[in-house]
Enzyme design. Structure first.
Site, PDB file in Angstrom:
ATOM      1  N   ASP A  45      -3.386   6.672 -10.730  1.00 40.67           N
ATOM      2  CA  ASP A  45      -2.473   7.230 -10.598  1.00 40.67           C
ATOM      3  C   ASP A  45      -0.984   6.750  -9.775  1.00 40.67           C
ATOM      4  O   ASP A  45      -1.737   5.567  -9.174  1.00 40.67           O
ATOM      5  CB  ASP A  45      -2.738   8.596 -10.056  1.00 40.67           C
ATOM      6  CG  ASP A  45      -3.568   9.431 -10.326  1.00 40.67           C
ATOM      7  OD1 ASP A  45      -3.475   9.061 -11.841  1.00 40.67           O
ATOM      8  OD2 ASP A  45      -3.848  10.361 -10.144  1.00 40.67           O
TER       9      ASP A  45
ATOM     10  N   ASP B 236      -4.679  -0.751 -16.494  1.00 45.02           N
ATOM     11  CA  ASP B 236      -5.406  -0.047 -16.290  1.00 45.02           C
ATOM     12  C   ASP B 236      -5.123   0.472 -14.806  1.00 45.02           C
ATOM     13  O   ASP B 236      -6.757   0.617 -13.910  1.00 45.02           O
ATOM     14  CB  ASP B 236      -7.302  -0.559 -16.251  1.00 45.02           C
ATOM     15  CG  ASP B 236      -7.884   0.746 -16.801  1.00 45.02           C
ATOM     16  OD1 ASP B 236      -7.594   2.063 -15.560  1.00 45.02           O
ATOM     17  OD2 ASP B 236      -9.202   0.135 -16.079  1.00 45.02           O
ATOM     18  N   SER B 237      -4.648   1.336 -14.444  1.00 46.41           N
ATOM     19  CA  SER B 237      -3.825   1.408 -13.229  1.00 46.41           C
ATOM     20  C   SER B 237      -4.634   2.358 -13.063  1.00 46.41           C
ATOM     21  O   SER B 237      -4.861   3.750 -13.614  1.00 46.41           O
ATOM     22  CB  SER B 237      -2.334   1.537 -13.372  1.00 46.41           C
ATOM     23  OG  SER B 237      -2.012   2.977 -13.840  1.00 46.41           O
TER      24      SER B 237
ATOM     25  N   ASP C 146      -3.259  -8.507  -6.012  1.00 45.07           N
ATOM     26  CA  ASP C 146      -2.254  -7.727  -6.301  1.00 45.07           C
ATOM     27  C   ASP C 146      -2.170  -7.833  -7.205  1.00 45.07           C
ATOM     28  O   ASP C 146      -1.919  -9.486  -7.719  1.00 45.07           O
ATOM     29  CB  ASP C 146      -1.524  -8.019  -5.288  1.00 45.07           C
ATOM     30  CG  ASP C 146      -0.606  -6.620  -5.354  1.00 45.07           C
ATOM     31  OD1 ASP C 146      -0.367  -5.732  -6.175  1.00 45.07           O
ATOM     32  OD2 ASP C 146       0.370  -6.002  -4.215  1.00 45.07           O
TER      33      ASP C 146
END
Lengths: 290, 290
Positions: free
Chosen positions: A165, A162-163, A143
């Protein structure tokens, strides 16, 4: 066996109500419920392979170059000599691929929570996941919010988020606490970039402003920039850059960027595009000042 | 009467194969076969009113400001003191509305082949067609290719071609003959701008290059610029500017543009956006040099 001619398979991602992008689908290549999300890969009729996470388009062969070049190169070309980079999310390898073009990089820590994304990318998006073969890349299947709490302070020249939404598993990647932890990992010259949704989006457009506000409260330099992304909602995407000392326009050396050994390989980013990306349409400036 | 709940009405415009934009539709407000084309107006669920011509989206309430501002202001802010303008196509009034913001304009000739477009705009897009009430505007309901053959030489400071795609009735608006006729109508300082499709479009993307080539052969100065248009294919649109003497970057006075009386009313165009719009992504530069 040929497909029957009496049906057509289409994937529609709705941005708002019943409005959004529709893709003709040749085949569903992969569908998997990982511990974190629903990972699917489609063969589309016009955009090549397409990966979705929980039904949201992440990458297509046709236009992934825009997002990946623009999340990596503005900060790395500003820094010029970044050595250590941290990528949070981006388990498909695309952002890492672009970052690793910079020969100054000696180490890239890629932190992806979901191994299923990495595996799907290796299988269906070899042009993205080729970066996993680079010996400078170290993959951490954990994580991101936990990783940044443990990582060494003042260690990274560049942090890239770079996730997905800002809902579900990515929610923790849009908080002050997370950004503060990231900031503490940066070197004094360090630069951080996050994706911050589409400014045209009446639903998620507030993220452009929210992230900018948070960055302004955390960094002496905070700027928003844009890129044209056909497969993402409304075709226009925003990124927010936070910097401890370098300004993305005033401290940018376009000549040096022109001379970079990979300049001819890029399909979107150029030194002119770098500067232009920070020129915000009036409605975006308005959104940011509200 | 409330709508039954067992259906949903959707309009899909396919860019290629079965891929494109889908709009949830609340109502079909208008449908008419004019002598030239099929004119329809929809009430969409997320983009307000939408006009289509022969099934191709022309304008939506939500994002028409981008296209109309960007087809008019770059050239007019470059010229600063344009007096006479010619708009070919654009019968919805949107491009004329933007051009007429410039107080220097004393006359705008709007040449639209299809009165049905004008009437539909007056009825369903009052924010566009309000320009028809401007006493400087003169509407000519004739074929643009015929109009430019008859119009006085050296008369216009600005010519704007707001056409549909280069098929059917608009085909004649993408020819050397038509552009040559337009050029002959320009003053020595005159500037001409045409819409030239999306550079991301694998089918129509060649238009970006074809128009640029024609303009390069006809004008000493020819440049391509871009804007983000969510309701048009691929979300990125190109315009081509031809000029007899003024260069859109070197001769552009950003300070003067900043001081323009309507600067605060615009939602996309700013002096920074002006310059940025001409910074082409690498793949567009590649497309233009092929």
């Amino acid at each position: 066996v040929t497909a029957p001619t009496r049906f057509s398979l289409q994937y529609s991602e709705y941005w708002r109500h019943n409005t959004g992008l529709t893709f003709g689908i040749k085949a569903l290549l992969h569908s998997e419920r990982s511990p974190f999300q629903h990972v699917e890969v489609y063969e589309t009729d016009a955009f090549g392979h397409m990966m979705t996470l929980d039904g949201v388009i992440m990458i297509t062969d046709y236009d992934e170059f825009v997002y990946h070049e623009m999340i990596a190169h503005p900060a790395l070309c500003l820094l010029q000599d970044a050595k250590r980079a941290l990528v949070i999310g981006g388990g498909d390898g695309g952002a890492a691929r672009e970052a690793l073009r910079h020969p100054s990089l000696t180490r890239l820590d890629l932190v992806e929570i979901d191994e299923a994304v990495v595996e799907a990318a290796k299988r269906f998006f070899p042009q993205l996941s080729a970066s996993f073969g680079d010996e400078r890349l170290k993959l951490h299947l954990v994580d991101g919010t936990a990783f940044v709490k443990e990582a060494p302070k003042g260690h990274y020249d560049f942090i890239l988020v770079d996730s997905t939404d800002p809902v579900g598993i990515a929610e923790g990647l849009f908080t002050r606490e997370f950004y503060e932890a990231c900031r503490s990992l940066l070197t004094p010259r360090g630069v951080m970039v996050v994706q911050s949704e589409s400014p045209f989006d009446p639903v998620n457009g507030h993220v452009v402003k929210d992230v900018r506000r948070l960055f302004e409260s955390l960094f002496p330099i905070a700027e928003t920039y844009l890129a044209s992304t056909p497969s993402y909602p409304y075709g226009l995407w925003s990124f927010t850059l936070g910097s401890r000392s370098l300004h993305p326009l005033r401290d940018y050396d376009a000549e040096a960027a022109h001379r970079s050994p990979f300049a001819d390989e890029l399909r979107y980013y150029t030194p002119q595009v770098h500067t232009a990306a920070f020129a915000l349409p009036a409605f975006v400036r308005q959104l940011l000042s509200e």
